[in-house]
Each structure stands twice: as C-alpha cells, then as structure tokens.
Enzyme design. Structure first.
Site, PDB file in Angstrom:
ATOM      1  N   ASP A  13      27.943  35.266 -30.590  1.00  0.00           N
ATOM      2  CA  ASP A  13      28.089  34.401 -29.418  1.00  0.00           C
ATOM      3  C   ASP A  13      29.406  34.609 -28.686  1.00  0.00           C
ATOM      4  O   ASP A  13      29.950  33.687 -28.086  1.00  0.00           O
ATOM      5  CB  ASP A  13      27.924  32.921 -29.807  1.00  0.00           C
ATOM      6  CG  ASP A  13      26.652  32.698 -30.574  1.00  0.00           C
ATOM      7  OD1 ASP A  13      25.608  33.195 -30.111  1.00  0.00           O
ATOM      8  OD2 ASP A  13      26.699  32.062 -31.641  1.00  0.00           O
ATOM      9  N   GLU A  14      29.903  35.838 -28.715  1.00  0.00           N
ATOM     10  CA  GLU A  14      31.144  36.125 -27.987  1.00  0.00           C
ATOM     11  C   GLU A  14      30.859  36.378 -26.513  1.00  0.00           C
ATOM     12  O   GLU A  14      31.798  36.505 -25.714  1.00  0.00           O
ATOM     13  CB  GLU A  14      31.823  37.374 -28.578  1.00  0.00           C
ATOM     14  CG  GLU A  14      32.243  37.253 -30.036  1.00  0.00           C
ATOM     15  CD  GLU A  14      31.147  37.770 -30.969  1.00  0.00           C
ATOM     16  OE1 GLU A  14      30.034  38.068 -30.469  1.00  0.00           O
ATOM     17  OE2 GLU A  14      31.405  37.865 -32.179  1.00  0.00           O
ATOM     18  N   HIS A  43      20.939  36.607 -26.771  1.00  0.00           N
ATOM     19  CA  HIS A  43      21.904  37.043 -25.758  1.00  0.00           C
ATOM     20  C   HIS A  43      21.521  36.431 -24.421  1.00  0.00           C
ATOM     21  O   HIS A  43      20.401  36.610 -23.948  1.00  0.00           O
ATOM     22  CB  HIS A  43      21.922  38.571 -25.672  1.00  0.00           C
ATOM     23  CG  HIS A  43      22.491  39.212 -26.908  1.00  0.00           C
ATOM     24  ND1 HIS A  43      22.403  40.546 -27.168  1.00  0.00           N
ATOM     25  CD2 HIS A  43      23.162  38.671 -27.945  1.00  0.00           C
ATOM     26  CE1 HIS A  43      23.004  40.800 -28.330  1.00  0.00           C
ATOM     27  NE2 HIS A  43      23.466  39.679 -28.810  1.00  0.00           N
ATOM     28  N   VAL A 250      19.563  30.169 -30.109  1.00  0.00           N
ATOM     29  CA  VAL A 250      18.363  30.338 -30.938  1.00  0.00           C
ATOM     30  C   VAL A 250      17.993  29.028 -31.619  1.00  0.00           C
ATOM     31  O   VAL A 250      16.831  28.657 -31.695  1.00  0.00           O
ATOM     32  CB  VAL A 250      18.574  31.467 -31.987  1.00  0.00           C
ATOM     33  CG1 VAL A 250      17.412  31.535 -32.964  1.00  0.00           C
ATOM     34  CG2 VAL A 250      18.756  32.817 -31.291  1.00  0.00           C
ATOM     35  N   THR A 251      19.000  28.290 -32.108  1.00  0.00           N
ATOM     36  CA  THR A 251      18.717  27.114 -32.942  1.00  0.00           C
ATOM     37  C   THR A 251      19.018  25.785 -32.264  1.00  0.00           C
ATOM     38  O   THR A 251      18.607  24.738 -32.760  1.00  0.00           O
ATOM     39  CB  THR A 251      19.566  27.171 -34.226  1.00  0.00           C
ATOM     40  OG1 THR A 251      20.948  27.202 -33.844  1.00  0.00           O
ATOM     41  CG2 THR A 251      19.236  28.401 -35.051  1.00  0.00           C
ATOM     42  N   GLY A 252      19.786  25.797 -31.170  1.00  0.00           N
ATOM     43  CA  GLY A 252      20.166  24.555 -30.498  1.00  0.00           C
ATOM     44  C   GLY A 252      21.272  23.772 -31.193  1.00  0.00           C
ATOM     45  O   GLY A 252      21.702  22.724 -30.723  1.00  0.00           O
ATOM     46  N   THR A 322      34.968  35.786 -16.220  1.00  0.00           N
ATOM     47  CA  THR A 322      35.614  34.640 -15.574  1.00  0.00           C
ATOM     48  C   THR A 322      34.605  33.635 -15.008  1.00  0.00           C
ATOM     49  O   THR A 322      34.957  32.802 -14.180  1.00  0.00           O
ATOM     50  CB  THR A 322      36.519  35.120 -14.419  1.00  0.00           C
ATOM     51  OG1 THR A 322      35.711  35.896 -13.523  1.00  0.00           O
ATOM     52  CG2 THR A 322      37.682  35.950 -14.916  1.00  0.00           C
TER      53      THR A 322
END
Ligand code: IMP
Ligand code: MG
Length: 335
Positions: A13-14, A43, A250-252, A322
């Site tokens: 999650d970068e 993604h 994916v999982t919330g 940004t």
C-alpha cells in the site's frame, strides 16, 4: 531505460499502483508484467476523476498500447482475473503464463477459517497462503489446467525476454512490500512468499542482469494491515486527525499508521538494490504540496523532507506523488 522493476519498500500500500499507472501513461511500455503473490494485492489509481482498482492485472492497464502479462510466480483467482479483463476490455492484450498457480475455494476457506491465519497473522483472506502451500506440496492446479483461461495463455518469460532482446520498454510490477517478505520481513507477520525485487524478476522469468532500474516506492508515512510490529505506531484517532487514515482496498480494514521510517527505508533499499526511489502521498503529510508537478515549486517543508531522504539514503527520489490523480506526479527523471 528499457527494463524497470517497481516494488514496495514498506508493508504494501505504498502507492505502487499509482506510480506504475503514471509510468505507463508517460513511457508507454510495450509490456507490463506482474510478479508478486496474487489477488491479496489491491492497486488503486485515479484518472480523470474515476477510480480504478486491480488485483490481478498490471496497473499499467490504463495505457491501451501496453500488453498485460502475469508471470508464472503469481497466483491467479480466475474469477477476479476474468472480471478485470471484462472491466478494462483487455481481452486481446492480457496474457498469463501456463504455470500460474490457481486459487480455489478450498484455499479461501482455509485462509478465512484458520485461527492462525485469520486472527494471528491477519491475512487478507484471499487464499494466497494456502495456495502457495499447495504449490510447495506440488498439488496445486495451474492455469493450463483451467479451460476458461486457455484463451489467455502464453509463455510469459519467452515474451518478456524476447521484448528485452528487441530493446523494448518494459515495466515489471511487484506487489505487497519488502517487509511483508516471507524471507526478509518480520516472520510470521508476513505474506506467503518473498516479494523483493529479485523474486519479482524470477516470478516473470528474467535473470538479474536484465534489469536497468529498480524503483522502490515508499509512502510519505508508513501503514500496515494485519498483525506484526510497527515502530512508532500512532493510534487510529491520531491517524484520523492527521488525515493518514486509510482503509484496505482488499479487506476494508483500517490500516495501522506510523511516521516515515528511515531505518526501514535504508534496509529496503539494500534488499532491493534500489536505483531510484518514488515517494507517494507527499500532499497528505504536506498539504501545501497538493497538485504540485514541478520540484522547484515545492515549498520548503516538503522539499526538505525529500532532500533529507536522499541525503540519508544516498538514492535519488525521482518520482513524487502529490495528489490522487495518476498525473499528480513530480517527475525528476530527466532533471
Ligand atoms: P496474506 O498475504 O493474505 O497471506 O496476508 C499476510 C499479511 O500480509 C497480512 O498482514 C496482510 O494484511 C498483509 N498483506 C498481504 N497483501 C497485502 C497488500 O497488498 N497490502 C498490504 N498488506 C498486505
Ligand atoms: Mg494495496
């Protein structure tokens, strides 16, 4: 540069999806090929006000001239893959390797029922761990065994190596993040495979001499979902106050958060042999940087933040996110 591999430097999650989507639109690679674990990844990227999410297809999907490949190291959930092919209408440019492993119902059931996986590790419940376990036991079915996938099968490593021989421009997409690696992360709070750059190359069938650039993506702060240590973790209230609250695509689940971690960044750079860095969500930490697309237009705070990362790591930050739009990027590659 013809061949770049993009990987995550923290816990997933970068913002790899956004960076890859940007590079795809800008550089128009002939091939984008996905390595990594499988549909446990999500993604996301936003383009012209519309938000997209992929879990199986490469994030380069936005560029319509790019062929979308999935390497044999990647696990496929056929329903998710076919849905995404339909959604992006990419039937004629999506190809998977005959040896991609297949996730079946039984794997998802194990991943969501076993206390160890569900509660201790806090997996995404997408069946990837149990499927990789079956692959190690050599009982997992492969893409070539699934009739509805036959249309999409090709020899992915041959395709990628052939295109590299022809000096075409290629993006290799990693998933998850360095510290979720089964080998290099904080075991047992990791995913079911190594996810560092060398493994991602192996997933798609190219050797280490073929890569020209290794881009390690960091977010301007750190998040992680599931169990395991997170140094300097801030609480959910603090994350909400700072605007750092995120929810898993994916999982919330709400992601746990901490400030940027230079020690982890340095370690990730060495594990992946980074040649360049990307920093995403600079605008979340420094709202004054929102939408800026030129480095010289950054104000002092955000600029210092980037320069400090470069000074500490010795690696240039060439891409800076940004804002949410795919094109909200400061691109210093030519500078
Ligand atoms: P699994 O990969 O579903 O087995 O989950 C193992 C660990 O990796 C859990 O902590 C998950 O939350 C984490 N994880 C797996 N994939 C991702 C991802 O794409 N982003 C963030 N965390 C992930
Ligand atoms: Mg994600």
């Amino acid at each position: 540069m013809p061949c770049k591999v993009v990987v995550g430097g923290f816990f997933g999650d970068e913002g790899k999806g956004k960076i890859i989507a940007y590079l795809a639109r800008r550089d128009k690679p002939s091939i984008a090929v996905r390595g990594g674990v499988g549909p446990n990844a999500g993604h996301t990227f936003t383009f012209e006000g519309k938000s997209y999410k992929v879990r199986m297809l490469p994030s380069a999907v936005l560029n319509s001239t790019t062929r979308l490949l999935v390497g044999p190291g990647v696990l496929i959930n056929p329903e998710i893959l076919l849905d995404e092919i339909e959604m992006f209408n990419s039937h004629d440019r999506t190809f998977i390797d005959s040896q991609c492993g297949i996730i079946e119902k039984v794997h998802i059931e194990k991943d969501t029922a076993e206390d160890h996986l569900k509660h201790r590790i806090g997996t995404t419940g997408t069946g990837t761990g149990p499927a990789n376990a079956d692959r190690a036991l050599r009982i997992l079915r492969l893409a070539k065994d699934i009739p509805k996938l036959l249309l999409y099968i090709e020899n992915v490593s041959d395709s990628v190596n052939y295109s590299l021989d022809n000096k075409e421009n290629i993006i290799i997409e990693g998933t998850q993040g360095t510290f979720l690696s089964l080998f290099h992360g904080g075991y047992p709070y990791v995913t079911s495979r190594d996810v560092c750059a060398s493994s991602i190359c192996s997933d798609v069938g190219i050797g280490p001499k073929r890569v020209d650039e290794v881009i390690v993506v960091f977010k301007a702060y750190v998040t992680r979902v599931g169990g395991g240590p997170l140094q300097n973790e801030i609480g959910n209230d603090e994350a909400n106050r700072l605007g750092w609250a995120e929810f898993g695509s994916v999982t919330g689940r709400q992601r746990r958060a901490s400030p940027f971690n230079m020690d982890l960044a340095k370690k990730a750079i060495s594990l992946n042999s980074a040649t360049h860095l990307a920093i995403t969500k600079l605008d979340v930490v420094f709202p004054e940087s929102a939408g800026v697309r030129e480095f010289t237009k950054l104000q002092k705070g955000p600029r210092k933040f980037i320069e400090n990362i470069e000074a500490e790591t010795g690696v240039k930050v060439t891409l800076i996110g940004t804002g949410v739009d795919v094109d909200d990027v400061i691109d210093r590659r030519k500078a």
